[in-house]
Enzyme design. Structure first.
Site, PDB file in Angstrom:
ATOM      1  N   CYS A 166      36.576  47.474  54.521  1.00 49.41           N
ATOM      2  CA  CYS A 166      37.236  46.166  54.381  1.00 49.41           C
ATOM      3  C   CYS A 166      38.345  45.963  55.415  1.00 49.41           C
ATOM      4  CB  CYS A 166      37.783  45.998  52.972  1.00 49.41           C
ATOM      5  SG  CYS A 166      36.459  45.960  51.763  1.00 49.41           S
ATOM      6  N   HIS A 224      43.666  40.954  52.974  1.00 50.28           N
ATOM      7  CA  HIS A 224      42.277  41.171  52.563  1.00 50.28           C
ATOM      8  C   HIS A 224      42.129  40.710  51.111  1.00 50.28           C
ATOM      9  CE1 HIS A 224      38.525  42.846  51.565  1.00 50.28           C
ATOM     10  NE2 HIS A 224      38.993  43.901  50.926  1.00 50.28           N
ATOM     11  N   ASN A 240      35.211  39.293  47.368  1.00 46.42           N
ATOM     12  CA  ASN A 240      35.536  40.254  48.422  1.00 46.42           C
ATOM     13  C   ASN A 240      34.370  40.282  49.410  1.00 46.42           C
ATOM     14  OD1 ASN A 240      35.998  42.497  50.000  1.00 46.42           O
ATOM     15  ND2 ASN A 240      36.531  43.861  48.298  1.00 46.42           N
TER      16      ASN A 240
HETATM   17  C1  LIG Z   1      37.407  47.181  39.694  1.00 49.74           C
HETATM   18  C2  LIG Z   1      38.638  46.728  38.962  1.00 49.74           C
HETATM   19  C3  LIG Z   1      38.751  45.238  38.983  1.00 49.74           C
HETATM   20  C4  LIG Z   1      38.575  47.199  37.508  1.00 49.74           C
HETATM   21  O1  LIG Z   1      39.736  46.775  36.824  1.00 49.74           O
HETATM   22  P1  LIG Z   1      40.579  47.793  35.946  1.00 49.74           P
HETATM   23  O2  LIG Z   1      41.635  47.005  35.318  1.00 49.74           O
HETATM   24  O3  LIG Z   1      40.969  48.937  36.831  1.00 49.74           O
HETATM   25  O4  LIG Z   1      39.531  48.214  34.886  1.00 49.74           O
HETATM   26  P2  LIG Z   1      39.163  49.679  34.446  1.00 49.74           P
HETATM   27  O5  LIG Z   1      38.225  50.269  35.417  1.00 49.74           O
HETATM   28  O6  LIG Z   1      40.412  50.436  34.102  1.00 49.74           O
HETATM   29  O7  LIG Z   1      38.421  49.353  33.113  1.00 49.74           O
HETATM   30  C5  LIG Z   1      39.116  48.860  31.967  1.00 49.74           C
HETATM   31  C6  LIG Z   1      38.072  48.522  30.926  1.00 49.74           C
HETATM   32  O8  LIG Z   1      37.397  47.323  31.337  1.00 49.74           O
HETATM   33  C7  LIG Z   1      36.009  47.566  31.320  1.00 49.74           C
HETATM   34  N1  LIG Z   1      35.375  46.760  32.354  1.00 49.74           N
HETATM   35  C8  LIG Z   1      35.126  47.105  33.636  1.00 49.74           C
HETATM   36  N2  LIG Z   1      34.512  46.086  34.257  1.00 49.74           N
HETATM   37  C9  LIG Z   1      34.382  45.097  33.352  1.00 49.74           C
HETATM   38  C10 LIG Z   1      33.846  43.802  33.399  1.00 49.74           C
HETATM   39  N3  LIG Z   1      33.302  43.292  34.508  1.00 49.74           N
HETATM   40  N4  LIG Z   1      33.899  43.050  32.286  1.00 49.74           N
HETATM   41  C11 LIG Z   1      34.444  43.506  31.156  1.00 49.74           C
HETATM   42  N5  LIG Z   1      34.965  44.736  31.046  1.00 49.74           N
HETATM   43  C12 LIG Z   1      34.940  45.514  32.130  1.00 49.74           C
HETATM   44  C13 LIG Z   1      35.850  49.047  31.546  1.00 49.74           C
HETATM   45  O9  LIG Z   1      34.598  49.495  31.091  1.00 49.74           O
HETATM   46  C14 LIG Z   1      37.006  49.598  30.767  1.00 49.74           C
HETATM   47  O10 LIG Z   1      36.646  49.641  29.426  1.00 49.74           O
HETATM   48  P3  LIG Z   1      37.082  50.893  28.480  1.00 49.74           P
HETATM   49  O11 LIG Z   1      38.581  50.846  28.503  1.00 49.74           O
HETATM   50  O12 LIG Z   1      36.450  50.545  27.191  1.00 49.74           O
HETATM   51  O13 LIG Z   1      36.526  52.095  29.179  1.00 49.74           O
HETATM   52  C15 LIG Z   1      39.913  47.344  39.603  1.00 49.74           C
HETATM   53  O14 LIG Z   1      39.948  48.728  39.386  1.00 49.74           O
HETATM   54  C16 LIG Z   1      40.009  47.087  41.072  1.00 49.74           C
HETATM   55  O15 LIG Z   1      40.195  45.970  41.495  1.00 49.74           O
HETATM   56  N6  LIG Z   1      39.942  48.154  41.888  1.00 49.74           N
HETATM   57  C17 LIG Z   1      40.066  48.043  43.312  1.00 49.74           C
HETATM   58  C18 LIG Z   1      38.895  47.291  43.844  1.00 49.74           C
HETATM   59  C19 LIG Z   1      39.005  47.067  45.287  1.00 49.74           C
HETATM   60  O16 LIG Z   1      39.932  46.494  45.736  1.00 49.74           O
HETATM   61  N7  LIG Z   1      37.989  47.525  45.995  1.00 49.74           N
HETATM   62  C20 LIG Z   1      37.784  47.280  47.339  1.00 49.74           C
HETATM   63  C21 LIG Z   1      38.811  47.891  48.167  1.00 49.74           C
HETATM   64  S1  LIG Z   1      38.606  47.155  49.660  1.00 49.74           S
END
Ligand SMILES: CC(C)(COP(=O)(O)OP(=O)(O)OC[C@H]1O[C@@H](n2cnc3c(N)ncnc32)[C@H](O)[C@@H]1OP(=O)(O)O)[C@@H](O)C(=O)NCCC(=O)NCCS
Length: 333
Positions: free
Chosen positions: A116, A257, A287
């Protein structure tokens, strides 16, 4: 010290027509519009649906629009670089395929894979060609068909990504107060454990097993990537401000980004910027990896005035990250 700086003299984008909404994603995996909006900030994203078309299609369409907009003939272009993590094929380079599709016959070029941070790394490369005098007209394409490596059975990654391409014409100026003033760029291979597409390369070539295990799609440990992204993007942006003695009021816009609304807001807060100074379109496009910063520049081109101080800031797979200090070089009518 060079007597030239690299300036973006034109920008165009190509977006596939199909709009994948959160409501449609909710029919594919267990999720809701409310969860996606509150945790990521994406409402919809564009998807290239047609079979047999890849990133070069998106890129070539963007380049055709760019050449028309800037009144440039294809044969005037010296170099074409394409920043992408979703090349048409392992080889040849997507940049070469774009040249062929557009009729760019006098250029050389290649692809850059920096996740990215693709725009930052490729723009720094282009700027060194321009500053050294090696090239006068460079087309930089950032393009992604992220949908081709997105696992639509994985609710933790499939709401994030979208497809798009942006093409920029980059030329020299002798007005050293304009254009790319500075870049701070980093890589840290620790990131390869947390964000990758495992199979399809030389380490894990495609087998029935890799296909069955869905290893040709993006894998991400979201929480780890989130923590790194928040701290690295903010740190490097603040470092750039301190290095050039820039105060929040000196900055016209931060162009971050577009990975996650919460990462963008945290970066803006650390820089002391008010909301109006942070340009965002993640809600509409998701993204688009290395294409996301150029996609914001394209959408908000008319907002920018000649001489405006911009900070570009990104974080991505690798890990890769960095910030750029850029002085916008034209007023758009
Ligand atoms: C991917 C992302 C949005 C997930 O959000 P988060 O708040 O970290 O969520 P978590 O992974 O801690 O999951 C929390 C809960 O939500 C759930 N969950 C994950 N995706 C879900 C979705 N699409 N819908 C509903 N629930 C979801 C998980 O299963 C978890 O449930 P649990 O607590 O029962 O296990 C976040 O981690 C993120 O943005 N990461 C960086 C991504 C990024 O920038 N990537 C590219 C870099 S260039």
């Amino acid at each position: 010290m060079s007597n030239k700086k690299a300036i973006i003299t034109g920008i165009e984008a190509f977006l596939p027509e199909y709009i994948l909404t959160n409501d449609e994603i909710s029919t594919m995996v267990e999720t809701t519009d409310e969860w996606i909006m509150s945790r990521i900030g994406v409402k919809e994203r564009r998807i290239l649906k047609e079979d047999g078309l890849g990133t070069s299609h998106l890129g070539a369409e963007a380049v055709k629009k760019l050449l028309a907009k800037t009144g440039t003939k294809p044969e005037e272009i010296d170099i074409v670089l394409c920043a992408t993590v979703t090349p048409d094929m392992m080889f040849p380079a997507t940049a070469n395929i774009i040249c062929d599709k557009v009729g760019i016959v006098n250029a050389w070029g290649y692809d850059i894979n920096a996740g990215c941070s693709g725009f930052l790394f490729s723009f720094a490369t282009v700027a060194s060609f321009i500053e050294s005098g090696l090239a006068k007209k460079v087309v930089l394409v950032t393009g992604e068909r992220m949908s081709s490596i997105t696992n639509y059975q994985d609710r933790t990654t499939c709401p994030l990504f979208g497809d798009a391409a942006v093409a920029m014409l980059i030329e020299p100026t002798e007005d050293l107060s304009l254009g790319l003033q500075d870049s701070i760029l980093h890589v840290d291979g620790i990131g390869r454990q947390f964000l990758y597409q495992k199979a399809g390369g030389s380490m894990y070539p495609a087998t029935e097993e890799t296909v069955k295990n869905r290893e040709h799609f993006i894998y991400q440990d979201g929480q780890v990537v989130f923590k790194y992204a928040v701290s690295r993007m903010a740190d490097v942006s603040v470092e750039m401000m301190e290095k050039h003695n820039l105060k929040a009021e000196d900055i016209a816009f931060l162009i971050p980004h577009q990975a996650n609304m919460r990462i963008i807001e945290a970066t803006g807060r650390r820089m002391g910027l008010t909301k109006e100074k942070i340009l965002i379109n993640i809600e509409k496009f998701g993204n688009t990896a290395g294409t996301s910063i150029p996609l914001v520049l394209w959408e908000f081109e008319k907002k920018m005035k000649k001489g405006d101080t911009l900070i570009f800031s990104a974080f991505g797979a690798g890990f890769t990250w960095g910030a750029m200090y850029y002085k916008w070089s034209y007023d758009t009518k």
